[in-house]
Write a protein that holds these residues in place. Structure first.
Motif, PDB file in Angstrom:
ATOM      1  N   SER A  31      64.653 -62.033  35.992  1.00  0.00           N
ATOM      2  CA  SER A  31      63.851 -62.747  37.468  1.00  0.00           C
ATOM      3  C   SER A  31      64.623 -63.386  38.331  1.00  0.00           C
ATOM      4  CB  SER A  31      62.666 -63.050  37.038  1.00  0.00           C
ATOM      5  OG  SER A  31      62.430 -64.689  36.079  1.00  0.00           O
ATOM      6  N   GLU A  32      63.705 -62.698  39.889  1.00  0.00           N
ATOM      7  CA  GLU A  32      64.653 -64.194  40.622  1.00  0.00           C
ATOM      8  C   GLU A  32      64.105 -65.282  40.552  1.00  0.00           C
ATOM      9  OE1 GLU A  32      62.239 -62.928  44.386  1.00  0.00           O
ATOM     10  OE2 GLU A  32      62.414 -60.913  44.213  1.00  0.00           O
ATOM     11  N   GLU A  33      63.403 -65.884  40.198  1.00  0.00           N
ATOM     12  CA  GLU A  33      63.517 -67.805  39.132  1.00  0.00           C
ATOM     13  C   GLU A  33      64.383 -67.758  38.674  1.00  0.00           C
ATOM     14  OE1 GLU A  33      59.173 -68.279  38.273  1.00  0.00           O
ATOM     15  OE2 GLU A  33      60.007 -71.154  38.833  1.00  0.00           O
ATOM     16  N   ASP A  34      64.579 -67.146  37.896  1.00  0.00           N
ATOM     17  CA  ASP A  34      65.247 -67.107  36.157  1.00  0.00           C
ATOM     18  C   ASP A  34      66.684 -67.581  36.996  1.00  0.00           C
ATOM     19  OD1 ASP A  34      62.752 -67.675  34.238  1.00  0.00           O
ATOM     20  OD2 ASP A  34      63.028 -65.655  34.147  1.00  0.00           O
ATOM     21  N   PHE A  75      77.780 -62.100  44.596  1.00  0.00           N
ATOM     22  CA  PHE A  75      77.899 -61.272  43.132  1.00  0.00           C
ATOM     23  C   PHE A  75      77.797 -61.925  42.077  1.00  0.00           C
ATOM     24  CE2 PHE A  75      80.685 -60.465  46.392  1.00  0.00           C
ATOM     25  CZ  PHE A  75      81.327 -59.149  46.974  1.00  0.00           C
ATOM     26  N   LEU A  76      77.317 -63.326  42.277  1.00  0.00           N
ATOM     27  CA  LEU A  76      76.448 -63.659  40.591  1.00  0.00           C
ATOM     28  C   LEU A  76      75.717 -63.916  40.738  1.00  0.00           C
ATOM     29  CD1 LEU A  76      79.398 -65.426  40.997  1.00  0.00           C
ATOM     30  CD2 LEU A  76      78.517 -67.442  41.160  1.00  0.00           C
ATOM     31  N   ALA A  77      74.618 -63.626  41.818  1.00  0.00           N
ATOM     32  CA  ALA A  77      73.083 -63.494  41.439  1.00  0.00           C
ATOM     33  C   ALA A  77      72.821 -62.253  41.780  1.00  0.00           C
ATOM     34  CB  ALA A  77      72.173 -63.688  43.675  1.00  0.00           C
ATOM     35  N   GLY A  78      74.044 -61.487  41.904  1.00  0.00           N
ATOM     36  CA  GLY A  78      73.688 -59.907  41.841  1.00  0.00           C
ATOM     37  C   GLY A  78      73.867 -59.318  40.423  1.00  0.00           C
ATOM     38  N   LEU A 138      67.778 -60.689  45.508  1.00  0.00           N
ATOM     39  CA  LEU A 138      69.010 -60.925  46.084  1.00  0.00           C
ATOM     40  C   LEU A 138      69.156 -62.253  47.500  1.00  0.00           C
ATOM     41  CD1 LEU A 138      72.122 -60.971  45.486  1.00  0.00           C
ATOM     42  CD2 LEU A 138      72.835 -59.222  47.112  1.00  0.00           C
ATOM     43  N   TYR A 139      68.592 -61.244  48.475  1.00  0.00           N
ATOM     44  CA  TYR A 139      68.159 -62.138  49.481  1.00  0.00           C
ATOM     45  C   TYR A 139      67.214 -63.508  49.143  1.00  0.00           C
ATOM     46  CZ  TYR A 139      67.111 -64.203  54.246  1.00  0.00           C
ATOM     47  OH  TYR A 139      66.540 -64.968  54.962  1.00  0.00           O
ATOM     48  N   ASN A 140      66.542 -63.050  48.375  1.00  0.00           N
ATOM     49  CA  ASN A 140      65.423 -64.281  48.220  1.00  0.00           C
ATOM     50  C   ASN A 140      66.162 -65.117  46.926  1.00  0.00           C
ATOM     51  OD1 ASN A 140      63.367 -63.240  49.563  1.00  0.00           O
ATOM     52  ND2 ASN A 140      62.513 -62.350  47.452  1.00  0.00           N
ATOM     53  N   VAL A 141      67.623 -64.798  46.286  1.00  0.00           N
ATOM     54  CA  VAL A 141      67.509 -65.887  45.764  1.00  0.00           C
ATOM     55  C   VAL A 141      68.756 -66.879  46.193  1.00  0.00           C
ATOM     56  CG1 VAL A 141      69.021 -66.720  43.446  1.00  0.00           C
ATOM     57  CG2 VAL A 141      67.444 -64.705  43.327  1.00  0.00           C
ATOM     58  N   LEU A 142      69.346 -66.464  47.019  1.00  0.00           N
ATOM     59  CA  LEU A 142      70.666 -66.567  47.354  1.00  0.00           C
ATOM     60  C   LEU A 142      70.049 -67.107  48.924  1.00  0.00           C
ATOM     61  CD1 LEU A 142      73.229 -63.847  48.278  1.00  0.00           C
ATOM     62  CD2 LEU A 142      73.367 -66.200  46.578  1.00  0.00           C
ATOM     63  N   LYS A 143      69.046 -67.201  49.680  1.00  0.00           N
ATOM     64  CA  LYS A 143      68.343 -67.829  50.831  1.00  0.00           C
ATOM     65  C   LYS A 143      67.645 -69.554  49.714  1.00  0.00           C
ATOM     66  CE  LYS A 143      65.915 -68.703  53.942  1.00  0.00           C
ATOM     67  NZ  LYS A 143      67.103 -69.431  55.668  1.00  0.00           N
ATOM     68  N   ALA A 144      66.659 -69.246  48.585  1.00  0.00           N
ATOM     69  CA  ALA A 144      66.676 -70.499  47.537  1.00  0.00           C
ATOM     70  C   ALA A 144      67.648 -71.078  47.494  1.00  0.00           C
ATOM     71  CB  ALA A 144      65.237 -69.548  46.819  1.00  0.00           C
ATOM     72  N   TYR A 145      68.653 -70.912  46.862  1.00  0.00           N
ATOM     73  CA  TYR A 145      70.005 -71.361  47.088  1.00  0.00           C
ATOM     74  C   TYR A 145      70.312 -72.199  47.673  1.00  0.00           C
ATOM     75  CZ  TYR A 145      73.186 -73.982  44.251  1.00  0.00           C
ATOM     76  OH  TYR A 145      73.900 -75.186  43.649  1.00  0.00           O
ATOM     77  N   SER A 146      70.778 -71.842  48.877  1.00  0.00           N
ATOM     78  CA  SER A 146      71.134 -72.189  50.395  1.00  0.00           C
ATOM     79  C   SER A 146      70.285 -73.698  50.859  1.00  0.00           C
ATOM     80  CB  SER A 146      71.448 -70.980  51.531  1.00  0.00           C
ATOM     81  OG  SER A 146      70.026 -70.791  52.197  1.00  0.00           O
TER      82      SER A 146
END
Lengths: 363, 210
Positions: free
Chosen positions: A164-167, A154-157, A132-140
Motif C-alpha cells: 500500500s501507499e503507507e507501507d 522508480f523506487l516508489a513505483g 505514486l504522487y502521494n508517496v513521493l509527495k509524502a516523502y518530500s
C-alpha cells in the motif's frame, strides 16, 4: 492493489515521474502477472509460461517453508532470523516467493517496525491523487532535505506494486534513513555525495576485479558516472527487466547496497570479452543496453554472489573519505553537507526520532 | 557508422554537443527525434545520456557526439563536467512553461559560464513544444531578445511534430563549421582530444596536488 498504474511496457522506458498519468489497463492487451503489458509472446523471463507439474509442487513447498519462517503477519520472522540467519540469506538469494514479497520486503527493510511505531504519521492527501504522487509527495514533505529527486519515483513505483501507499512510504523512509542498512539519503541529497562515493568505489572495484576491462575503460575514458549512476540511484529499477529488478531488490533489502556493486561487476564480467573490444561510443551504448542473456537473473545473480566485495568496499570507503577530507582542507571550503552526512546517525525529524529503532533488529 | 573497419576516416569532423535546460522541457525527446526520428513518452534522464549521429552538413561528413543531461537541479553535480570541450551547447526551454525560460538567465547561462571551457563555443537557444500553441506563454519575441542579449542562435521547434528539429542541430553545426578555432578542434585527426573528455571524478580526486 495499485498494480495497474504502470501500464506502459515495463519500467524500462516509459514513465515520467514529473507528469505522472496512470491510466487503466487497456482491457484488450494481455498483461503479465506484474500487470505489465506483454511486449512479446514469448517473454524472455519465462515467468508467464506454464510450468511443469513438479516445478509447481516445488514452488508450493517453497512457499510453505517461507510461510512457516515468517509466521502470521510476520510474527515469527525476527525469531527465525536470529536463529538461522544463513537459511534466511540462502532462501532470499533464491528469490522471495512473489506472493510473499511485499510482506518480506517490509520485514527485512525494517520498515514494518517504523510503521508500527509511528501510527498516524503517514497521512493520505486528496482522495483523487494517485499512489505514486502521494508517496513521493509524502516523502518530500516528511524529509525536506531530500525532497523529491528524479529516480526516487522508480523506487516508489516498484514498492507500490507490492504494498500500500503507507507501507511503501515507510519502506522508503527505512531505506533512506537507514533503519537496517546504511542510509541511502546521500544518493539524493544536494551534491549527491553517496553517488560520488559509490562511483569511486565501483571504479576501483572494476580495476581490481576486471583489470583488463578497467584498463580499457581508462584508455577510452569511460567513467562509471556515464553508466552506473542510475544503477545506484534507482537500484537497477530504471532500465533493467522487471523480473531482474525484483530479484535484485529481494537481496538488496536484506543485504544492503553491496549487491548493487556485485550485480554491476557481474554484468561487466559477463560481457567482458565483448566490452573490451569496443571503442568509446559503442562502449557507452553497450553499458546502457546489456544483452538479454546477461540479464537473466538465474545466471547473473549466482555470478554476482560469487564476487566478494564487502571488505574492499569498507576499505575503499575509508580511502574515499580520507581523500575527500584532504581535498576539502586543500580547497579550504569545507563541504559541510558531505561531512554532515557521513557523521549522520539515523535521525528522523524530532517528533518521531524517539520511536525509531536504530539497531534493534536481530541481525 | 557501422563500416568503421575501413581505414578511411568515416567523417571529416567530429563535434561534441551538449543539451541543457530544465527538467521536462524535452531535451531527451529532441535528441530522440533527431537521432532516430521517433517520439515517445520518456522517463526522466538520470545523470547523463549519450548518442552519436552522422550527418552531412555544408558538404562535410560530420560525426556529432551529443550528451544529454538530467535537468533537475540535484543532478548538476553529475552533469557539470560534461560541458568541458563542447563545441556547441543547446539550451532548451518549454514555450508553455514560463519558469523554464526564466531559468535560462538565472541558471543555465551561468552554468555555461562556470563550466564551459571553450571560449568560442556556440550556444543555441531552443524553445520546444510549439505544437501546444494554445498553451504557449513565452512569445517568440522573448526568445529572440534573449538570444540577442546572450549571443545565441535561436529556433522554436517541436520534438513531437518534428518541426524545426533538424534545423536546430543544422544551424548550430553550420555555425561551428564557420568558426576556425572550433573547426580545428573537430578535425578527424585530433579526435582523441575532444571526443572523449576527462571522466568526471568525485570531488576527492579532481583536486589532487601532491
Amino acid at each position: 492493489m495499485v498494480r495497474g498504474f504502470v501500464t506502459a511496457n515495463g519500467m524500462e522506458k516509459k514513465r515520467t515521474s514529473d507528469e505522472f498519468e496512470p491510466g487503466p489497463i487497456p482491457p484488450s492487451q494481455p498483461v503479465d502477472r506484474f500487470g505489465f503489458i506483454k511486449q512479446e509472446q514469448n517473454s524472455p523471463d519465462g515467468i508467464t509460461k506454464s510450468r511443469p507439474a513438479n516445478e509447481h509442487e516445488r514452488e508450493e513447498r517453497r512457499i510453505r517453508k517461507w510461510r512457516k519462517m515468517i509466521g502470521v503477519g510476520g510474527s515469527d520472522w525476527k525469531h527465525y532470523v536470529r536463529r538461522k540467519p544463513h537459511v534466511v540469506k540462502r532462501r532470499i538469494r533464491k528469490g522471495i516467493p512473489d506472493c510473499l514479497r511485499g510482506l518480506v520486503w517490509q520485514l527485512i527493510s525494517g520498515s514494518r517496525d517504523l510503521l508500527l511505531m509511528n501510527p498516524g504519521v503517514y497521512e493520505r492527501h486528496g482522495p483523487g491523487q494517485r499512489s505514486l504522487y502521494n508517496v513521493l509527495k509524502a516523502y518530500s514533505v516528511y524529509d525536506r532535505d531530500v525532497g523529491y529527486v528524479q529516480g526516487m519515483g522508480f523506487l516508489a513505483g516498484l514498492l507500490l506494486l507490492y504494498m500500500s501507499e503507507e507501507d511503501a512510504f515507510w519502506l522508503l523512509v527505512a531505506l533512506l534513513k537507514g533503519a537496517v542498512h546504511a542510509p541511502m539519503e546521500g544518493l539524493y541529497l544536494a551534491g549527491l555525495p553517496l553517488v560520488q562515493q559509490y562511483l569511486f568505489q565501483f571504479e576501483q572495484l572494476v580495476k581490481e576485479h576486471l583489470p583488463k576491462l578497467g584498463q580499457h575503460f581508462s584508455e577510452e575514458m569511460i567513467s562509471p558516472s556515464m553508466y552506473a549512476s542510475q544503477w545506484f540511484i534507482t537500484v537497477f529499477s530504471y532500465s533493467f527487466p522487471f523480473s531482474l529488478a525484483l530479484r535484485i531488490w529481494d537481496v538488496f533489502l536484506y543485504e544492503g547496497v553491496k549487491v548493487v556493486f556485485k550485480v554491476g561487476l557481474a554484468l561487466l564480467r559477463f560481457c567482458h570479452d565483448g566490452l573490451i573490444k569496443l571503442p568509446f561510443e559503442k562502449l557507452i551504448h553497450a553499458l546502457r543496453n546489456f544483452p538479454e542473456d546477461a540479464m537473466n537473473p538465474d545466471t547473473l545473480l549466482p555470478l554476482a554472489f560469487s564476487i566478494k566485495v564487502s571488505k574492499r568496499l569498507e576499505e575503499l570507503k575509508q580511502e574515499y573519505e580520507k581523500r575527500n577530507v584532504a581535498s576539502l582542507q586543500q580547497t579550504g571550503s569545507a563541504n559541510r553537507q558531505q561531512l554532515a552526512i557521513k557523521d549522520k546517525e539515523f535521525s528522523i525529524r524530532p517528533e518521531t526520532s524517539n520511536c525509531v529503532p536504530k539497531d534493534d533488529s536481530s541481525r | 557508422m557501422d563500416s568503421s573497419s575501413s581505414s578511411q576516416p568515416e567523417f571529416d569532423y567530429l563535434f561534441k554537443l551538449l543539451l541543457i535546460g530544465d527538467s521536462g522541457v524535452g531535451k531527451s525527446s529532441l535528441l530522440l527525434r533527431f537521432t532516430s526520428d521517433s517520439f515517445d513518452d520518456l522517463s526522466p534522464t538520470i545523470g547523463v545520456d549519450f548518442k552519436v549521429k552522422m550527418v552531412t552538413i555544408g558538404g562535410k561528413k560530420l560525426k556529432l557526439a551529443i550528451w544529454d543531461t538530467a535537468g533537475q537541479e540535484r543532478f548538476r553535480t553529475l552533469t557539470s563536467s560534461y560541458y568541458r570541450g563542447a563545441q556547441g551547447i543547446i539550451m532548451v526551454y518549454d514555450v508553455t512553461r514560463r519558469e523554464t525560460f526564466s531559468n535560462l538567465a538565472d541558471v543555465w547561462a551561468k552554468e555555461i559560464d562556470l563550466y564551459s571551457t571553450n571560449q568560442d563555443c556556440i550556444k543555441m537557444l531552443v524553445g520546444n513544444k510549439v505544437d501546444k500553441e494554445s498553451e504557449r506563454v513565452v512569445t517568440k519575441k522573448e526568445g529572440i531578445d534573449f538570444a540577442r542579449e546572450y549571443g545565441c542562435l535561436f529556433l522554436e521547434c517541436s520534438a513531437k511534430t518534428r518541426v524545426n528539429v533538424e534545423q536546430c542541430f543544422e544551424e548550430l553545426v553550420l555555425k561551428i563549421l564557420d568558426t576556425p578555432s572550433l573547426l580545428a578542434e573537430g578535425s578527424a585527426g585530433v579526435e582523441r582530444n575532444i571526443f572523449k573528455q576527462k571522466p568526471p571524478q568525485a570531488d576527492a580526486s579532481t583536486s589532487s596536488c601532491c
